[in-house]
Design an enzyme around this catalytic site. Structure first.
Site, short mmCIF file in Angstrom:
data_model
loop_
_atom_site.label_atom_id
_atom_site.label_comp_id
_atom_site.label_asym_id
_atom_site.label_seq_id
_atom_site.Cartn_x
_atom_site.Cartn_y
_atom_site.Cartn_z
N HIS A 150 73.80 74.73 25.27
CA HIS A 150 75.15 74.19 25.42
C HIS A 150 76.14 75.28 25.79
CE1 HIS A 150 74.29 70.36 22.89
NE2 HIS A 150 73.55 70.45 23.97
N GLU A 162 79.05 76.09 24.51
CA GLU A 162 79.52 76.87 23.38
C GLU A 162 78.50 77.95 23.01
OE1 GLU A 162 80.55 72.52 22.12
OE2 GLU A 162 79.16 73.51 23.51
#
Length: 162
Positions: free
Chosen positions: A79, A81
């Protein structure tokens, strides 16, 4: 000409970063900022050296009709993040903010009620990031204090998705 506010400026950067993503469902970009300095960026994509979903032409989670926010262990991608956190020194992330922008691949629209998945929430907490800004549309966003994720631990309730 009206000058763009700082939060939307960093969210605009996250939106540009998301364009490098390789997910067939949703493109996310993340920008970590501390003391008005960008310290890391990240987008959705398979681990280095592995084929991306865009290369394979298939998303396993989409094929299995898995709702957003669930069963991320099946996802090929790292992801946005997580990729941003991996790219930054922890000492520089303590007290920082992360800016997130996501769009649906099929429509190009901003993702409604977007939030970090439970795994990314745990990484954001451990990275020492204090504030998360999530884009809702071109000019509007939500500000989330990471301490709220600590105090209101949804994993204790077995909640799925977001």
């Amino acid at each position: 000409m009206e000058r763009r506010d700082k939060v939307n400026y960093y969210l605009d950067l996250a939106d540009v970063v998301s364009k490098r993503g390789t997910c067939l469902r949703r493109l996310y970009g993340a920008v970590i900022v501390k003391d008005d300095e960008v310290i890391a960026t990240g987008y959705v994509g398979a681990p280095r050296g592995r084929k991306n979903c865009s290369d394979l032409g298939v998303c396993i989670r989409q094929k299995m009709n898995i709702p957003r926010g669930e069963r991320y262990e099946l996802c090929r991608s790292v992801h946005a993040e997580a990729n941003a956190i991996i790219s930054a020194e922890r000492g520089r992330m303590i007290g920082s903010s992360i800016y997130l922008s996501g769009r649906e691949v099929s429509t190009g629209e901003y993702i409604r009620n977007s939030n970090s998945c439970s795994m990314c929430k745990r990484m954001i907490i451990n990275a020492g990031i204090e504030t998360v800004y999530v884009r809702d549309d071109e000019d509007h966003y939500r500000r989330i204090e990471v301490k709220d994720w600590i105090e209101n631990d949804e994993s204790l309730d077995g909640a799925l998705g977001y």
